[in-house]
Structures are given as C-alpha cells and as structure tokens.
Scaffold this motif. Structure first.
Motif, PDB file in Angstrom:
ATOM      1  N   MET A   1      26.682  31.070  36.411  1.00  0.00           N
ATOM      2  CA  MET A   1      27.650  32.173  36.768  1.00  0.00           C
ATOM      3  C   MET A   1      29.044  31.403  36.148  1.00  0.00           C
ATOM      4  O   MET A   1      29.383  30.429  36.241  1.00  0.00           O
ATOM      5  N   ALA A   2      29.760  32.349  35.387  1.00  0.00           N
ATOM      6  CA  ALA A   2      30.879  31.974  34.724  1.00  0.00           C
ATOM      7  C   ALA A   2      31.923  32.129  35.803  1.00  0.00           C
ATOM      8  O   ALA A   2      32.070  33.277  36.494  1.00  0.00           O
ATOM      9  N   GLN A   3      33.009  31.423  35.684  1.00  0.00           N
ATOM     10  CA  GLN A   3      34.287  31.570  36.445  1.00  0.00           C
ATOM     11  C   GLN A   3      35.469  31.984  35.574  1.00  0.00           C
ATOM     12  O   GLN A   3      35.440  31.016  34.393  1.00  0.00           O
ATOM     13  N   LEU A   4      36.222  32.932  35.729  1.00  0.00           N
ATOM     14  CA  LEU A   4      37.432  33.347  35.047  1.00  0.00           C
ATOM     15  C   LEU A   4      38.500  33.407  35.779  1.00  0.00           C
ATOM     16  O   LEU A   4      38.603  33.738  36.837  1.00  0.00           O
ATOM     17  N   ASN A   5      39.767  33.264  35.145  1.00  0.00           N
ATOM     18  CA  ASN A   5      41.134  33.528  35.590  1.00  0.00           C
ATOM     19  C   ASN A   5      41.532  34.743  35.132  1.00  0.00           C
ATOM     20  O   ASN A   5      41.785  34.734  33.750  1.00  0.00           O
ATOM     21  N   ILE A   6      41.761  35.721  35.773  1.00  0.00           N
ATOM     22  CA  ILE A   6      42.376  36.956  35.242  1.00  0.00           C
ATOM     23  C   ILE A   6      43.849  37.174  36.000  1.00  0.00           C
ATOM     24  O   ILE A   6      43.864  36.584  36.944  1.00  0.00           O
ATOM     25  N   ASP A   7      44.710  37.770  35.384  1.00  0.00           N
ATOM     26  CA  ASP A   7      46.178  38.164  35.909  1.00  0.00           C
ATOM     27  C   ASP A   7      46.178  39.629  36.309  1.00  0.00           C
ATOM     28  O   ASP A   7      45.707  40.528  35.274  1.00  0.00           O
ATOM     29  N   VAL A   8      46.495  39.895  37.331  1.00  0.00           N
ATOM     30  CA  VAL A   8      46.845  41.124  37.582  1.00  0.00           C
ATOM     31  C   VAL A   8      48.073  41.325  38.414  1.00  0.00           C
ATOM     32  O   VAL A   8      48.486  40.639  39.376  1.00  0.00           O
ATOM     33  N   ASN A   9      49.065  42.085  37.446  1.00  0.00           N
ATOM     34  CA  ASN A   9      50.476  42.260  37.970  1.00  0.00           C
ATOM     35  C   ASN A   9      51.127  40.697  38.292  1.00  0.00           C
ATOM     36  O   ASN A   9      51.877  40.598  39.093  1.00  0.00           O
ATOM     37  N   GLY A  10      50.799  40.015  37.127  1.00  0.00           N
ATOM     38  CA  GLY A  10      51.681  38.777  37.033  1.00  0.00           C
ATOM     39  C   GLY A  10      50.978  37.513  37.858  1.00  0.00           C
ATOM     40  O   GLY A  10      51.382  36.523  38.017  1.00  0.00           O
ATOM     41  N   ARG A  11      49.916  37.924  38.669  1.00  0.00           N
ATOM     42  CA  ARG A  11      49.029  36.852  39.554  1.00  0.00           C
ATOM     43  C   ARG A  11      47.987  36.507  39.180  1.00  0.00           C
ATOM     44  O   ARG A  11      47.082  37.345  38.681  1.00  0.00           O
ATOM     45  N   PRO A  12      47.620  35.276  39.318  1.00  0.00           N
ATOM     46  CA  PRO A  12      46.260  34.725  38.844  1.00  0.00           C
ATOM     47  C   PRO A  12      45.344  35.119  39.802  1.00  0.00           C
ATOM     48  O   PRO A  12      45.447  34.947  41.193  1.00  0.00           O
ATOM     49  N   TYR A  13      44.013  35.266  39.479  1.00  0.00           N
ATOM     50  CA  TYR A  13      42.806  35.564  40.417  1.00  0.00           C
ATOM     51  C   TYR A  13      41.616  34.914  39.924  1.00  0.00           C
ATOM     52  O   TYR A  13      41.352  35.156  38.706  1.00  0.00           O
ATOM     53  N   ALA A  14      40.837  34.105  40.637  1.00  0.00           N
ATOM     54  CA  ALA A  14      39.796  33.474  40.044  1.00  0.00           C
ATOM     55  C   ALA A  14      38.472  34.358  40.514  1.00  0.00           C
ATOM     56  O   ALA A  14      38.498  34.879  41.515  1.00  0.00           O
ATOM     57  N   VAL A  15      37.804  34.770  39.286  1.00  0.00           N
ATOM     58  CA  VAL A  15      36.668  35.708  39.596  1.00  0.00           C
ATOM     59  C   VAL A  15      35.491  35.267  38.980  1.00  0.00           C
ATOM     60  O   VAL A  15      35.591  34.497  37.942  1.00  0.00           O
TER      61      VAL A  15
END
Length: 108
Positions: A1-15
């Motif tokens: 399973m891959a882990q990504l960091n995404i930004d939503v409204n300027g905040r990072p989230y690990a998914v």
C-alpha cells in the motif's frame, strides 16, 4: 500500500492508497482542495470539518447532476439505437423487395 501526503486548504494529510493509484488519488485531492478553497473564499474560514463537509456536499451535488445528465444521455442513446434498428430493418426489406423486382424483370 502506498502512502501519500496531500494538501487540502494548505494543510498536509497522510493518506494511503493501492499501489498504482497514486496519480489518481493526487488528482482527486486536487479536485477536493479546489472545492474546499472555493468554499473558504465564499464563506470565510469555517474550520476544517465544516469546510470539508461543505466541499463534499458541493461535489456530491455535482456528481448527482452528472449522473442525471448521464441517465438522460443513456435514454437518448437507447432511443436512437432503437430507431436505428427499425430503419435498418426497413432498409433491408426495401433492398430485398427491390432485388425481387429486379429478378422478376430479368426473368421476363
């Protein structure tokens, strides 16, 4: 399973996502981020939970509209396919009748 960091409204989230789905997830995250940022511009800073809820509701509304348009297009396609089948049968009968007439004329 891959882990990504995404930004939503300027905040990072690990998914996490399935291997090979990283580009798709990043595109979805960009779409959601644009929606959340638009809500934030329109309504002001509401807190992440409310911003995310409003963004998700707006995207769900767009999805519902798209599904309705798809349903109308599918019904129209089915109608056109039915019309085409009827015309095709009529054309085949006309060609068959013409061939019989030609054969009859040749036989005379």
């Amino acid at each position: 399973m891959a882990q990504l960091n995404i930004d939503v409204n300027g905040r990072p989230y690990a998914v996490g996502c399935e291997d090979g789905q990283e580009a798709h997830l990043l595109e979805l995250a960009r779409l959601f981020d644009r929606q959340v940022r638009q809500v934030s511009q329109d309504m002001g800073q509401l807190g992440d939970t409310r911003l995310f809820l409003m963004g998700a509701l707006l995207l769900a509304d767009e999805l519902t509209d798209a599904k309705a348009r798809l349903s109308v297009a599918q019904a129209e396609l089915a109608r056109l396919q039915s019309d085409y089948a009827r015309v095709e049968v009529k054309a085949a009968l006309a060609i068959d009748n013409a061939a019989r007439k030609i054969e009859k004329l040749v036989a005379e």
